[in-house]
Design a protein around this motif. Structure first.
Motif, PDB file in Angstrom:
ATOM      1  N   GLU A   6       0.854  -1.198   0.000  1.00  8.60           N
ATOM      2  CA  GLU A   6       0.000   0.000   0.000  1.00  8.60           C
ATOM      3  C   GLU A   6       0.887   1.244   0.000  1.00  8.60           C
ATOM      4  OE1 GLU A   6      -1.965   3.476   1.697  1.00  8.60           O
ATOM      5  OE2 GLU A   6      -0.536   2.274   2.841  1.00  8.60           O
ATOM      6  N   LYS A   9     -10.210  -3.669  -1.557  1.00  6.73           N
ATOM      7  CA  LYS A   9      -9.755  -4.113  -2.871  1.00  6.73           C
ATOM      8  C   LYS A   9      -9.159  -3.000  -3.714  1.00  6.73           C
ATOM      9  CE  LYS A   9     -13.585  -6.407  -3.878  1.00  6.73           C
ATOM     10  NZ  LYS A   9     -14.519  -7.285  -4.638  1.00  6.73           N
ATOM     11  N   ARG A  10      -9.310  -1.757  -3.296  1.00  4.05           N
ATOM     12  CA  ARG A  10      -8.670  -0.673  -4.037  1.00  4.05           C
ATOM     13  C   ARG A  10      -7.148  -0.785  -4.002  1.00  4.05           C
ATOM     14  NH1 ARG A  10     -12.189   4.134  -1.452  1.00  4.05           N
ATOM     15  NH2 ARG A  10     -12.026   2.664   0.294  1.00  4.05           N
ATOM     16  N   ASP A  15      -6.078  -2.569  -7.186  1.00  2.00           N
ATOM     17  CA  ASP A  15      -6.089  -1.753  -8.396  1.00  2.00           C
ATOM     18  C   ASP A  15      -4.876  -0.840  -8.465  1.00  2.00           C
ATOM     19  OD1 ASP A  15      -8.525  -2.883  -9.113  1.00  2.00           O
ATOM     20  OD2 ASP A  15      -9.700  -1.306  -8.137  1.00  2.00           O
ATOM     21  N   ALA A  16      -4.515  -0.255  -7.320  1.00  4.62           N
ATOM     22  CA  ALA A  16      -3.374   0.658  -7.296  1.00  4.62           C
ATOM     23  C   ALA A  16      -2.079  -0.082  -7.624  1.00  4.62           C
ATOM     24  CB  ALA A  16      -3.278   1.335  -5.935  1.00  4.62           C
TER      25      ALA A  16
END
Length: 318
Positions: free
Chosen positions: A208, A247-248, A251-252
């Motif tokens: 992240e 879940k973002r 995608d990142a």
């Protein structure tokens, strides 16, 4: 540190001594991301004297009868801090195993704390091989980087059990699945999924707001695994580095991997040299969304380097 009632049934004299030392060292605090799921969130950055090498995320899952620990930290001291949190949050439970999700220093070098208490250490068989090949050198490098005092007592521990396929662990009214997604971010990737809370500990398969390391990666398979994670519908993803999220995060990370691949392929096909490609990577507009991520530009430049050489070698074989 105050001990909860019943903790004495679980603690040995050795563990009490470890906890006393950990408490005096201002241990990290665990965060409950979902019932039964605790995370110690480390720095997103690379190991340094400033962060004491406490990088990457550690955690544990608590069932009615047992606890499963996910990753062990960068040093013996880091592992003791994790152990102190397990003892405080899960009194009366046995530690069924320590799972090492990837063979990276920030996850494996604290394992000696658990091995000393005869907690089984589990890793994928490919990760166990890489750990044996590299981790003594990693340990030497960290002594130089962090100092001998910070690394006191730290040693490389071989896993007690190496696995090659998925496993289901019952912690007591809480089923935890060890998922083997194949070679993605590193040889021997493992993920840990709490089915009841729908929490996924991904290790370095997900990061992240930190540039992922691709040195040992298989990017095509990695992107497929990100899609597989999405299909699991986890409520919370605990990444190897950075803050837990939804879940973002997938995608990142996928966006960065796609941008990296397109950039390197385009430069290679256009006749750019390795050094020209590395120099252009830092400021290319394709990476604008990632310039505030930890590890940019240092890890990013290394990624471009590794990927260029890999794709160049592949072109020669074809």
């Amino acid at each position: 540190m105050r001990m909860r009632r019943g903790l004495g049934r679980w603690l040995s004299g050795t563990l009490l001594a470890l906890l006393a030392t950990a408490a005096s060292a201002d241990p990290m605090r665990s965060v409950e991301v979902a019932p039964g799921n605790q995370v110690l969130i480390g720095s997103r950055n690379e190991a340094s004297r400033q962060n004491r090498g406490e990088v990457g995320n550690l955690g544990f899952i608590v069932g009615d009868e047992a606890v499963l620990v996910v990753n062990a930290g960068t040093s013996y001291a880091h592992g003791r801090q994790l152990l102190a949190q397990v003892a405080g949050e899960a009194p009366g439970r046995r530690m069924t195993m320590l799972v090492l999700t990837q063979p990276v220093p920030e996850f494996v070098l604290g394992a000696a704390v658990f091995a000393d208490l005869r907690v089984p250490v589990v890793a994928h068989e490919a990760a166990a091989r890489l750990l044996a090949q590299r981790c003594e050198q990693c340990l030497e490098n960290l002594h130089a980087l962090l100092g001998d005092e910070a690394m006191t007592g730290t040693r490389v521990v071989a896993p007690d059990r190496s696995i090659s396929g998925d496993m289901l662990i019952d912690l007591g009214r809480r089923e935890v699945e060890l998922i083997v997604p194949g070679w993605n971010s590193a040889p021997g990737d493992l993920m840990v999924f709490d089915r009841r809370a729908r929490v996924l500990f991904s290790g370095t398969v997900v990061t992240e707001r930190r540039i992922p390391e691709v040195r040992d990666a298989r990017i095509e398979a990695w992107r497929e695994t990100l899609a597989r994670i999405a299909a699991l519908s986890p409520r919370i993803i605990v990444p190897g580095h950075g803050a837990p999220g939804d879940k973002r995060l997938l995608d990142a990370l996928d966006g960065y991997l796609v941008a990296l691949e397109r950039f390197v392929v385009g430069r290679l096909n256009g006749g750019a040299s390795l050094q020209e490609t590395i120099n252009a990577a830092e400021t290319d507009v394709a990476f604008l969304p990632y310039r505030d991520w930890a590890g940019y530009p240092a890890i990013h430049r290394r990624n471009v380097h590794h990927r260029y050489l890999e794709l160049e070698a592949r072109s020669f074989r074809n």
